[in-house]
Motif scaffolding. Structure first.
Motif, PDB file in Angstrom:
ATOM      1  N   SER A   1     -14.404  -6.550  43.156  1.00 53.66           N
ATOM      2  CA  SER A   1     -14.025  -7.634  44.069  1.00 53.66           C
ATOM      3  C   SER A   1     -14.415  -7.273  45.497  1.00 53.66           C
ATOM      4  O   SER A   1     -14.466  -6.097  45.861  1.00 53.66           O
ATOM      5  CB  SER A   1     -12.514  -7.878  44.006  1.00 53.66           C
TER       6      SER A   1
ATOM      7  N   PRO B   1      -5.097 -11.132  43.658  1.00 54.75           N
ATOM      8  CA  PRO B   1      -6.392 -10.614  44.100  1.00 54.75           C
ATOM      9  C   PRO B   1      -6.340  -9.264  44.799  1.00 54.75           C
ATOM     10  O   PRO B   1      -7.309  -8.514  44.788  1.00 54.75           O
ATOM     11  CB  PRO B   1      -6.884 -11.705  45.074  1.00 54.75           C
ATOM     12  N   SER B   2      -5.208  -8.933  45.411  1.00 57.62           N
ATOM     13  CA  SER B   2      -5.108  -7.680  46.147  1.00 57.62           C
ATOM     14  C   SER B   2      -5.028  -6.467  45.240  1.00 57.62           C
ATOM     15  O   SER B   2      -5.045  -5.335  45.698  1.00 57.62           O
ATOM     16  CB  SER B   2      -3.862  -7.691  47.051  1.00 57.62           C
TER      17      SER B   2
ATOM     18  N   SER C   1     -15.798 -17.371  42.986  1.00 52.79           N
ATOM     19  CA  SER C   1     -14.607 -17.577  43.815  1.00 52.79           C
ATOM     20  C   SER C   1     -13.343 -17.566  42.967  1.00 52.79           C
ATOM     21  O   SER C   1     -13.384 -17.712  41.733  1.00 52.79           O
ATOM     22  CB  SER C   1     -14.706 -18.910  44.562  1.00 52.79           C
ATOM     23  N   HIS C   2     -12.219 -17.432  43.652  1.00 50.85           N
ATOM     24  CA  HIS C   2     -10.921 -17.449  42.978  1.00 50.85           C
ATOM     25  C   HIS C   2     -10.727 -18.746  42.208  1.00 50.85           C
ATOM     26  O   HIS C   2     -10.281 -18.744  41.049  1.00 50.85           O
ATOM     27  CB  HIS C   2      -9.806 -17.271  44.017  1.00 50.85           C
TER      28      HIS C   2
ATOM     29  N   GLY D   1     -12.655  -8.874  47.881  1.00 51.61           N
ATOM     30  CA  GLY D   1     -11.450  -9.349  48.557  1.00 51.61           C
ATOM     31  C   GLY D   1     -11.155 -10.811  48.285  1.00 51.61           C
ATOM     32  O   GLY D   1     -10.010 -11.185  48.054  1.00 51.61           O
ATOM     33  N   THR D   2     -12.186 -11.663  48.272  1.00 55.11           N
ATOM     34  CA  THR D   2     -11.995 -13.091  48.013  1.00 55.11           C
ATOM     35  C   THR D   2     -12.739 -13.563  46.767  1.00 55.11           C
ATOM     36  O   THR D   2     -12.460 -14.638  46.254  1.00 55.11           O
ATOM     37  CB  THR D   2     -12.474 -13.930  49.214  1.00 55.11           C
ATOM     38  N   ARG D   3     -13.684 -12.749  46.285  1.00 55.80           N
ATOM     39  CA  ARG D   3     -14.456 -13.103  45.103  1.00 55.80           C
ATOM     40  C   ARG D   3     -14.470 -11.926  44.131  1.00 55.80           C
ATOM     41  O   ARG D   3     -14.220 -10.786  44.512  1.00 55.80           O
ATOM     42  CB  ARG D   3     -15.899 -13.457  45.488  1.00 55.80           C
TER      43      ARG D   3
END
Length: 224
Positions: A81, A217-218, A175-176, A83-85
């Motif tokens: 990842s 996601p984190s 993407s998320h 961070g956002t994808r």
């Protein structure tokens, strides 16, 4: 048999979309054990036939006295990842439209961390910043493997992919929202749509990795 039982045979990979955890575990273990016995009927030292014990948990060579036990090959599977994808890829052997996390066998002498970093660098040309262990799973396709799942992250400014076409057919950042939508799709073997991608079945550890990332996601940004 199909007529008598009013059913039909299907590929075990496809069956994983319908089986519960208990039945899937029994079937994949049985398949892996039968395959192992079929491939180890002769001793590698003496060349003589080996004999299995009653439980089927080992084979013994009467000549050399060597005892053979079923083994699994360690495989690292990593969801990267930024961070956002997250990064998903596919091999040419995958069913049409299926994308998954990056995976590869551990080499002799490697630690898990070294194997993860090497596989990601070899397949997509990325250098990992952090990684975190998630879980493990026995996987019987194509041969028995111990899948060791990890989350990993790269720096936001270092996300350019260089796909190794000898290893992969395609790879890309998703993407998320795209991944969350793919998780909600039903059995892709019966409901494929043009232009959409789908993910491994719920019983596969790759699915669990992706689901963890969607829900949190984190989880891939913790220190190594």
């Amino acid at each position: 048999m199909e007529i008598e039982l009013k059913g039909s045979f299907t590929d075990l990979r496809k069956a994983l979309f319908q089986l519960n955890t208990k039945d899937a575990s029994l079937l994949t273990t049985a398949q892996a054990l039968l395959r192992w016995h079929d491939a180890h009927q002769f001793c590698s030292r003496s060349g003589q036939p080996t004999k299995k014990n009653v439980a089927g948990s080992k084979r013994v060579c009467p000549s050399s006295k060597i005892i053979y036990y079923p083994q699994m090959a360690p495989v690292v599977i990593t969801l990267v990842s930024d961070g956002t994808r997250c990064l998903l890829a596919r091999q040419s052997s995958f069913p049409k439209g299926m994308y998954s996390a990056l995976a590869g066998f551990c080499d002799i002498g490697e630690s898990l961390e070294e194997a993860v970093r090497r596989e990601v660098a070899e397949e997509v040309g990325l250098e990992l910043e952090r990684l975190k262990y998630s879980a493990s799973q026995h996987w019987s396709f194509p041969n028995s493997s111990l899948m060791i799942a990890c989350h990993a992250s790269v720096k936001p400014g270092q996300t350019e992919i260089q796909v190794n076409l000898k290893e992969l057919e395609a790879a890309g950042w998703f993407s998320h929202d795209e991944v969350a939508t793919a998780l909600r799709r039903n059995n892709p073997y019966t409901q494929q749509q043009n232009g959409t991608f789908w993910l491994p079945p719920k019983l596969a550890i790759a699915h669990q990795l992706i689901k963890e990332w969607v829900e949190k996601p984190s989880c891939s940004t913790l220190p190594a």
